[in-house]
Structures are given as C-alpha cells and as structure tokens.
Design a protein around this motif. Structure first.
Motif, PDB file in Angstrom:
ATOM      1  N   ILE A  42      35.435  28.363  32.485  1.00 27.13           N
ATOM      2  CA  ILE A  42      35.041  29.532  31.927  1.00 27.13           C
ATOM      3  C   ILE A  42      35.320  29.863  30.505  1.00 27.13           C
ATOM      4  N   ARG A  43      36.833  29.189  30.313  1.00 24.67           N
ATOM      5  CA  ARG A  43      37.329  29.417  28.940  1.00 24.67           C
ATOM      6  C   ARG A  43      36.580  28.576  27.860  1.00 24.67           C
ATOM      7  N   ILE A  44      36.360  27.533  28.322  1.00 26.37           N
ATOM      8  CA  ILE A  44      35.522  26.530  27.562  1.00 26.37           C
ATOM      9  C   ILE A  44      34.206  26.903  27.303  1.00 26.37           C
ATOM     10  N   GLY A  59      28.934  34.266  28.984  1.00 24.44           N
ATOM     11  CA  GLY A  59      29.297  35.068  30.356  1.00 24.44           C
ATOM     12  C   GLY A  59      28.465  35.196  31.465  1.00 24.44           C
ATOM     13  N   GLY A  60      27.369  35.452  30.906  1.00 27.40           N
ATOM     14  CA  GLY A  60      26.188  35.707  32.114  1.00 27.40           C
ATOM     15  C   GLY A  60      25.797  34.235  32.588  1.00 27.40           C
ATOM     16  N   PRO A  95      30.918  41.186  30.015  1.00 25.91           N
ATOM     17  CA  PRO A  95      29.407  41.798  30.635  1.00 25.91           C
ATOM     18  C   PRO A  95      28.400  41.636  29.815  1.00 25.91           C
ATOM     19  N   LEU A  96      27.359  41.244  30.518  1.00 25.09           N
ATOM     20  CA  LEU A  96      26.089  40.814  29.739  1.00 25.09           C
ATOM     21  C   LEU A  96      25.578  42.001  28.745  1.00 25.09           C
ATOM     22  N   ARG A  97      25.913  43.199  29.070  1.00 26.29           N
ATOM     23  CA  ARG A  97      25.522  44.548  28.234  1.00 26.29           C
ATOM     24  C   ARG A  97      25.926  44.351  26.960  1.00 26.29           C
ATOM     25  N   MET A  98      27.047  43.505  26.570  1.00 20.28           N
ATOM     26  CA  MET A  98      27.570  43.487  25.404  1.00 20.28           C
ATOM     27  C   MET A  98      26.502  43.006  24.205  1.00 20.28           C
TER      28      MET A  98
END
Length: 440
Positions: free
Chosen positions: A144-146, A130-131, A94-97
């Motif tokens: 996404i992992r890279i 992630g965002g 999550p972007l909130r992190m």
C-alpha cells in the motif's frame, strides 16, 4: 546463469504486474487532474469577470470550514495524512478526500484565495490510490505504501505535465535524504499514464521559454541567440550560487510563516470553521492595503497585461521588487487560515518573482533567474532538489541544466530541515551534525 535468468524473468513479471495494477488507477487520476485544471481555469475566469466575488471570500471560507467540520475531519491534514500512511500504514486514506479537496480548492480560487493546485492533485491521487487498494485487495497483494506513492506521482505528473519529475518527487518527498527506489518503476508508470490521460482530455499546461544564452547579460539589455553557448560561465555561476542562497532562505521563510500563521489562527480562534472566515477578511484587507489583486488566485497568468504573474516574471519589469514577499504573505494567510489548495504554484510565483528582482540586482538574465527561482524555492520548501532539477529540464529544456541543479541543491541546503510538509521525516541530515528540532 540460471539464477540470473530467473531474476530477469521475475523482474519482467514484476514490471508487468505493476503496469496492470497501476495503469487503471493512474488513468483515473489523470482524468481527475484534467477535470480539476479545466474547472480551475473556469473559476479563475469567473473571478476576473466578477470582481465582487472577492468580498464573499469570508462566506466561502465559512462554507469550506463547515464542509470539513461536518464531512472531512478525518482528511483535514491533507498531504500530511498521505505521508503518514506511507510511513506507517494504518486506517488508510479515505476516498472522500478527493471530492472534498476538489470542491474546497475551486471555492478558494473562485472567491480570491491565494493558493495553488499541487496539494489538490496529490490529495486526489492519494485518495484514489487508497480507494483502488481496497478494490484490488481481495484479488492482489500489493504494498500500500508504494501504491500511495504512485498516487502522489500520478497527481503531480498529471497536474504539472512533468512525468519524470512527478515520479522522483513521490519518492523524494517522503523523507529528507532518503529515497525508496523500490517504488521508482511504479511511480514512473503512474506519472506517465496520468500525464497522458490529462493531455488526452485536451487539457494543456503553461509553457515557459528561457531564451537567455548562458553568458550573463545585464537585466533588460538586448540579447541575441548564440548557436553554441559556453558550457559554464564562472561569473554567472557565482551569481547563481548567491541567488540560490536567497532562494533557500525564502523557502525557509515561507514554510515557517505558513506554519506560524496556522498556529496563530488555532491559538486565537477556537472554532476551526471560523478560521477561514477571519482569514478571508484579512485577505480582503490586504488587497486594499496593497492596492492590487495580482496576488490572488493561482497566479500563473495575470488578469491584465500589466499584472504581475509567473509568466510576467520571466520578462524584465514583469515583477515589482517585493512581489515575491507579497505573494508569500497572501498565500500564508490563505492556507494558514484553512482555505484549500496547494503551496507549490505559489512557490513558483514567489521564486520567479524573486529571481526577477535578483536578476536586476546581480545584473543577470531575467528569464534565466526567474526560471532558477521557479524551481529552487520549490526545492527548498519541499526538500526535493532532484525532482525540481528534473522539473526544470522538463519545463525549460536541458541547456541550462547545470545552473538549475546548482540552484536547487544550494537552496535545498540553505532551507534547513523545515519544510511545508510537517509529516516529512529526516532520513539523512543535510549536514553531518544532527538537525535541531524546531517543532515545525
């Protein structure tokens, strides 16, 4: 020949593609690191100017606990959440992190918690990565992992000013003994771009200077620069190995103590938001028992000229015999109770202070052994000896590289399969026999 040409063209296209995808993200992460480092320095200075802020640490803990209870339950596991997403992509990061860990870390440092900054930078990097993946998903197919690993590299490289180590750390930390080299170019691009962005904002990093020649010299004795030092000193090498064993064991002690304190708080305090309150009370009591505030905060530099800090540990008499243990306990209580921040800078402190003490015991150069401990304790606690060796070269220069490598890899072996990141997996055991599961 044509096949080879096609492969080379495909490789060039792949690199250019990663540059386009990663550079905007890395510049944003580097800028976030610059903002974080500036605010962290302001918070540290404010705490030094207002010593009474320490007595509000339990209140600050309550605020952090409630903030994560109401807004951050999905991101409370921090770095481990990012690593879990790299192992098995699922709900995403999550972007909130990013804002939550930034605020939580600054509050922790403002009121005197003993914590670092790497965890915050890595979480901001992973969160922004992630965002960014969700923004580009409709237009570009990307692993996404890279991308998350590149976010880790950007956060690490930006906050410490070590882009090469940042890139290697991101691919080395995920699994013990196994590295995903498909991610090396994206991680290197991200780390370099982030470091460039951070420095472009005028935010600098602490510089360390190891003046010792390679020949062993008794701690505190006068030394002179030698224009052509010997490549290897057998006696000094033996001392480095002995010290490295101690660095590895202390790495293990730090990881197990931090995890153990966390489990104790969870066992005896059912309400998660109440744990930092009790942790703050314990830290205040420890300050009174220790009779010093040297082990609060980030610890890179000291409040007073005679304060114990990472920088002071590079000089004879710059740390007390048990400074490393006190910093370990202060940090384990702070992070185990639920305050926010990283473990790495406290590991630098613990390692440099332990190196200072061991230099006195072994009659070795103080600054060299402080530098060895600086990176070796970190290597053992994170199981990243290659990244830590490269970090030593970036921070201290290449002249002592062989000793840095020996210290980091020996500490790595003697730290066992326990580390500060519970989501780190065992790719290849450190020894032939299968590792024993210890639950940490």
């Amino acid at each position: 020949m044509r096949s080879t040409l096609r492969e080379q063209l495909a490789m060039i296209f792949s690199i250019l593609r990663w540059v386009v995808i990663i550079t905007p993200m890395a510049l944003a992460i580097g800028s976030a690191c610059a903002l974080f480092l500036w605010l962290l320095e302001e918070a540290t200075q404010a705490r030094w100017r207002s010593p009474w802020l320490l007595y509000l640490l339990p209140v600050a803990g309550l605020a952090i606990g409630l903030m994560y209870h109401w807004l951050g339950r999905s991101v409370e596991s921090g770095n481990n959440l990012i690593m879990d997403e790299i192992h098995e992509p699922g709900g995403g990061v999550p972007l909130r992190m990013a804002p939550l860990v930034l605020i939580g870390t600054l509050v922790t440092h403002l009121f005197g918690g003993s914590a670092g900054r790497e965890g915050t930078a890595v979480q901001m990097g992973g969160s922004l990565a992630g965002g960014w993946s969700r923004v580009i998903k409709p237009f570009i197919t990307v692993d996404i992992r890279i991308l998350l690993m590149a976010g880790i590299a950007a956060g690490f490289g930006g906050v410490f000013g070590t882009p090469v180590a940042g890139a290697i750390f991101a691919i080395e930390v995920i699994a013990i003994g196994r590295m995903n080299y498909a991610a090396i170019v994206p991680c290197l691009i991200a780390s370099i771009a982030s470091d460039w962005a951070c420095q472009s904002w005028g935010v600098g990093h602490t510089h360390y200077h190891v003046a010792s020649i390679i020949e062993a010299t008794p701690a505190g004795a006068a030394r002179t620069e030698a224009p052509a030092p010997r490549l290897l000193d057998g006696v000094l090498l033996l001392k480095v190995v002995v010290a490295a064993v101690a660095f590895g064991l202390v790495s293990l002690l730090f990881a197990r103590t931090t995890h153990g304190v966390q489990q104790l708080f969870r066992r005896f305090i059912g309400l998660p938001w109440l744990r930092p309150v009790m942790g703050g009370i314990v830290v205040i009591a420890m300050v009174w028992l220790a009779g010093t505030r040297d082990y609060l905060g980030i610890g890179v530099t000291g409040e007073h000229p005679d304060s114990v800090s990472i920088v002071s540990a590079f000089s004879a008499g710059g740390a007390d015999t048990w400074s490393w243990l006190l910093k370990l306990i202060f940090t384990a209580i702070t992070l185990g109770a639920g305050f926010k921040g990283g473990e790495v800078t406290p590991l630098f402190f613990i390692g440099a202070a332990l190196g200072n003490t061991l230099a006195w015991v072994l009659h070795a150069p103080v600054d060299l052994f402080a530098a060895l401990g600086f990176v070796a304790v970190f290597a053992g606690a994170t199981n990243t000896p290659l990244a830590c060796t490269l970090m030593a070269v970036e921070l201290f220069g290449p002249s002592q590289a062989i000793y840095f490598a020996i210290a980091c890899f020996v500490a790595y072996l003697f730290s066992g399969h326990t580390g500060i990141y519970t989501s780190q997996r065992i790719g290849v055991p450190k020894i032939d026999a299968p590792p024993v599961k210890d639950g940490t």
